[in-house]
Design a protein around this motif. Structure first.
Motif, mmCIF file in Angstrom:
data_model
loop_
_atom_site.group_PDB
_atom_site.id
_atom_site.type_symbol
_atom_site.label_atom_id
_atom_site.label_comp_id
_atom_site.label_asym_id
_atom_site.label_seq_id
_atom_site.Cartn_x
_atom_site.Cartn_y
_atom_site.Cartn_z
ATOM 1 N N GLU A 94 -10.142 39.598 -57.134
ATOM 2 C CA GLU A 94 -9.874 38.955 -56.119
ATOM 3 C C GLU A 94 -11.026 38.262 -54.886
ATOM 4 N N ASN A 95 -12.198 38.182 -55.348
ATOM 5 C CA ASN A 95 -13.097 37.101 -55.561
ATOM 6 C C ASN A 95 -12.069 35.813 -55.398
ATOM 7 N N LYS A 96 -11.343 34.938 -56.097
ATOM 8 C CA LYS A 96 -10.659 34.309 -56.071
ATOM 9 C C LYS A 96 -9.872 33.803 -54.771
ATOM 10 N N LEU A 97 -9.534 34.870 -53.983
ATOM 11 C CA LEU A 97 -8.758 34.637 -52.639
ATOM 12 C C LEU A 97 -9.469 33.846 -51.633
ATOM 13 N N GLU A 98 -10.682 33.849 -52.212
ATOM 14 C CA GLU A 98 -11.763 33.229 -50.847
ATOM 15 C C GLU A 98 -11.120 31.921 -50.076
ATOM 16 N N PRO A 99 -10.958 30.942 -50.567
ATOM 17 C CA PRO A 99 -10.365 29.770 -50.394
ATOM 18 C C PRO A 99 -9.164 29.823 -49.218
ATOM 19 N N LEU A 100 -8.305 30.629 -49.863
ATOM 20 C CA LEU A 100 -7.511 30.967 -48.432
ATOM 21 C C LEU A 100 -7.711 32.173 -47.374
ATOM 22 N N ILE A 101 -8.261 33.008 -47.550
ATOM 23 C CA ILE A 101 -9.348 33.379 -46.557
ATOM 24 C C ILE A 101 -10.356 33.145 -45.367
ATOM 25 N N HIS A 102 -10.917 31.901 -46.484
ATOM 26 C CA HIS A 102 -11.355 30.877 -45.289
ATOM 27 C C HIS A 102 -10.099 30.748 -44.293
ATOM 28 N N CYS A 103 -9.619 29.337 -44.857
ATOM 29 C CA CYS A 103 -8.572 28.512 -44.548
ATOM 30 C C CYS A 103 -7.564 29.609 -43.537
#
Length: 366
Positions: free
Chosen positions: A136-145
């Motif tokens: 789930e760390n790989k979702l970071e760009p989505l969360i920041h977006c």
């Protein structure tokens, strides 16, 4: 709860390219920092050079469609596993979201925000959180977006995404037997970032408490870390430090109080700290020392990867200094002296900015 958070924080503050699917490192910027970044792009030739690469990549993705997953098959699987290979195809969505976030930071073009929104809603409507921080760390760009482009979402859409993000945070907190290594730092970053975005103080408190606890347990007075001692790999040492620094910067961006520098400098009773563990890497980044990776790893998966012929995991592979660049770029937010290390990486001191991420960190410092 707000009083408790302030009291706890006050007490606490006193006291590269692998074979795996790397997701671009992203940073949140405040509106004023975004304006500073736009001016930097306009007036600084080195920043403009990095920006043009970002803009070209972002435009190249605009005709693509999202490929969300219900389950991420990644952690614990060999690079040759067909499930992981298929997952990596979908995780390319995160590359695209990172590119659109970076491009949006420049001219604030709503085209990038609208495209990112379709991807965020697709993933929020499909992915089922498990609490595995490596995945789930790989979702970071989505969360920041989402945080940056939230105004483009309707109230009902914000409610949908907010509920989904809270599910991720709850799953992370509930994940059983969380290892005190890079798993833990990725979990802390996810929970803390989501807490700040959703204004959920319990998540923020959890992240602050756990950050201190991790430094107490897993960073040692000689600058080594539990990751390094388990994996005998500087690459894992570095990857375990970056999430705590990213979260500390995010706390500076989204909170009234400043936690970043204090977190970076916090020293446990044995003398371990984020700063000392970053400093441990300096001679390897400068080429003064070399480290043979994986030779004494205690983790069976590393041996399986080596046996499968994956080049990066072959015992004795020398650590490449360039792999520490993003870590030192993050560290330069807290201590500008690390810019000297960055100038010496690959002996490239000609340009003020040698990566787009270094431009972002410069904007975040303003």
């Amino acid at each position: 709860m707000r009083t408790y958070l302030w009291l706890f924080c006050f007490t606490f503050l006193l006291a590269p390219l692998f074979t795996l699917a790397d997701i671009p490192e992203t940073l949140l910027l405040t509106p004023s920092q975004q304006r500073y970044l736009a001016e930097l792009i306009r007036t600084n030739p080195s920043a403009k050079t990095q920006w043009l690469k970002v803009e070209e990549e972002a435009k190249g993705y605009l005709n693509d469609a999202p490929r969300p997953l219900r389950v991420i098959h990644y952690e614990g699987l060999l690079d040759t596993d067909t499930r992981r290979i298929d997952t990596e195809k979908s995780l390319r969505d995160m590359d695209k979201l990172a590119a659109w976030l970076f491009a949006y930071y420049g001219p604030q073009d709503k085209l990038y925000a609208q495209k990112a929104k379709t991807y965020i809603l697709a993933w929020a409507g499909t992915y089922e959180p498990t609490g595995n921080p490596i995945n789930e760390n790989k979702l970071e760009p989505l969360i920041h977006c989402y945080q940056t482009m939230k105004s483009y979402f309707s109230e009902s859409e914000q409610k949908k995404v907010g509920y989904w993000l809270a599910q991720i945070a709850e799953a992370e907190i509930s994940f059983p037997n969380m290892p005190e290594n890079n798993w833990k730092t990725k979990q802390i970053k996810l929970v803390g970032t989501i807490g700040l975005i959703l204004n959920r103080e319990p998540y923020v408190v959890y992240a602050i408490e756990q950050s201190k606890g991790y430094i107490d347990k897993a960073l040692y007075g000689d600058g080594t870390s539990r990751d390094l001692r388990q994996r005998d790999a500087l690459s894992y040492h570095v990857s375990g430090l970056k999430p705590l620094m990213t979260l500390a910067i995010t706390m500076d961006q989204l909170s009234e109080n400043k936690y970043g520098l204090q977190t970076f400098n916090y020293q446990n009773p044995a003398g371990g700290s984020l700063r000392k563990s970053v400093d441990y890497v300096v001679p390897y980044a400068l080429g003064e020392k070399t480290h043979a990776e994986w030779v004494n790893t205690k983790v069976e998966l590393d041996r399986q990867r080596a046996a499968a012929g994956i080049a990066h995991y072959q015992p004795g592979t020398l650590y490449e200094p360039e792999r520490s660049r993003e870590m030192f770029e993050l560290a330069s937010y807290f201590a500008p002296s690390y810019q000297e290390v960055l100038r010496n990486l690959k002996n490239d001191g000609r340009n003020e900015f040698n990566s787009w991420f270094s431009v972002l960190v410069a904007a975040a410092r303003e």
